[in-house]
Design a protein around this motif. Structure first.
Motif, PDB file in Angstrom:
ATOM      1  N   LEU A 172      -9.635   0.687  -1.270  1.00  0.00           N
ATOM      2  CA  LEU A 172      -8.961  -0.547  -0.999  1.00  0.00           C
ATOM      3  C   LEU A 172      -9.480  -1.813  -1.736  1.00  0.00           C
ATOM      4  N   LEU A 231     -11.696   6.609   3.552  1.00  0.00           N
ATOM      5  CA  LEU A 231     -11.339   5.044   3.086  1.00  0.00           C
ATOM      6  C   LEU A 231     -12.210   4.279   2.854  1.00  0.00           C
ATOM      7  N   THR A 246     -10.047   7.072  -1.149  1.00  0.00           N
ATOM      8  CA  THR A 246      -9.258   6.044  -1.322  1.00  0.00           C
ATOM      9  C   THR A 246      -9.972   4.797  -1.473  1.00  0.00           C
ATOM     10  N   VAL A 249      -4.230  -0.426  -3.009  1.00  0.00           N
ATOM     11  CA  VAL A 249      -4.949   0.853  -3.371  1.00  0.00           C
ATOM     12  C   VAL A 249      -5.568   0.407  -4.609  1.00  0.00           C
ATOM     13  N   VAL A 280       0.933  -1.369  -0.063  1.00  0.00           N
ATOM     14  CA  VAL A 280       0.039   0.286   0.011  1.00  0.00           C
ATOM     15  C   VAL A 280       0.690   1.018   0.051  1.00  0.00           C
ATOM     16  N   LYS A 284      -8.675  -2.236   5.454  1.00  0.00           N
ATOM     17  CA  LYS A 284      -9.228  -0.803   6.096  1.00  0.00           C
ATOM     18  C   LYS A 284      -8.622  -0.509   7.315  1.00  0.00           C
ATOM     19  N   GLU A 321      -7.962   6.323  -6.455  1.00  0.00           N
ATOM     20  CA  GLU A 321      -8.154   7.451  -5.676  1.00  0.00           C
ATOM     21  C   GLU A 321      -8.515   8.564  -6.497  1.00  0.00           C
ATOM     22  N   LEU A 368       0.095   5.431   0.354  1.00  0.00           N
ATOM     23  CA  LEU A 368      -0.859   6.388   0.429  1.00  0.00           C
ATOM     24  C   LEU A 368      -0.209   7.386   1.048  1.00  0.00           C
TER      25      LEU A 368
END
Length: 247
Positions: free
Chosen positions: A212, A32, A210, A217, A20, A40, A220, A22
């Motif tokens: 997941l 998220l 974002t 990811v 990930v 998450k 976004e 971010l």
């Protein structure tokens, strides 16, 4: 303010987070989202020190968080709530807030009886709209009021980054709207990351999202960009690309 790079978490061979990346700038209200099992809550656990990643870096305001104790991360200015509200039911609203603010005071001051409440507690009461309930036992609060109290307890700690795990779960429509307004106000002088499943709430209050999926990811962007992405519609919403979010 917050940057994660190639963060990986593995539980018994299962890749809860799988590389990930971010970045959340200061002053942003970031949502998220993702299906169950997307990673998450694990991501929040990594940021707050509850889970140590197998690989990768987590940096907050220039500080490396990986390997730090949870309480030290809190002292850096990172605070979180959990999916289940955690308040002390036998204490009043103001006592809960005062207890949450205690970690900012030196140990010797905790043994001394205080008159009135601190500025941090007063501000938390005002911001959450709980002034009239200040002396009421937390055990008799409604579900929404308990959630606001927990958020107030977080604010009383004066964090710079707030991580909120499903803050409107189980709330009525009126309570969700009030919480959305509260988050917008808080985001004016804090950085906020919200884990949420309520898509109506997301559409009304999110600016940057974002997504997941399977520990990575997926995409976004703005609510509009994420809503229009066919990958999101397929893996998160379970819809065909023609069924855009909001229709």
């Amino acid at each position: 303010m917050l940057e994660l790079r190639d963060v990986r978490v593995v539980f018994d061979g299962f890749h809860a987070l799988d590389g990930v990346d971010l970045t959340v700038p200061e002053g942003e209200l970031r949502f998220l989202i993702g299906p169950n099992g997307a990673g998450k809550t694990t991501l929040i656990d990594v940021i707050t020190g509850l889970t140590r990643p197998a690989a990768g870096t987590v940096t907050f305001d220039g500080h490396d968080l990986v390997g730090r104790k949870e309480h030290r991360i809190v002292r850096l200015g990172v605070g979180r709530t959990f999916q289940t509200s955690v308040v002390f039911e036998e204490l009043s609203v103001v006592e809960n807030l005062d207890l949450a603010a205690c970690f900012r005071r030196p140990l010797w001051s905790l043994a001394r009886r205080r008159k009135g409440v601190s500025q941090a507690v007063e501000e938390a009461l005002t911001r959450t709209g709980l002034e009239e309930l200040a002396d009421r036992s937390a055990g008799v609060l409604s579900h929404g009021q308990r959630q606001w109290l927990e958020l107030g307890m977080l604010l009383a700690q004066r964090p710079r980054l707030l991580l909120l795990d499903e803050p409107v779960a189980g709330m009525s429509r009126e309570e969700r709207e009030r919480t959305g307004e509260l988050l917008t106000q808080i985001a004016a002088d804090h950085t906020v990351i919200v884990v949420e499943h309520d898509m109506e709430f997301l559409r009304r209050h999110a600016s940057k999202v974002t997504v997941l999926h399977e520990g990575k990811v997926l995409v976004e962007g703005s609510v509009e960009q994420v809503s229009a992405d066919p990958r999101v519609q397929e893996v998160y919403l379970g819809r065909k690309p023609s069924d855009a979010v909001g229709k």
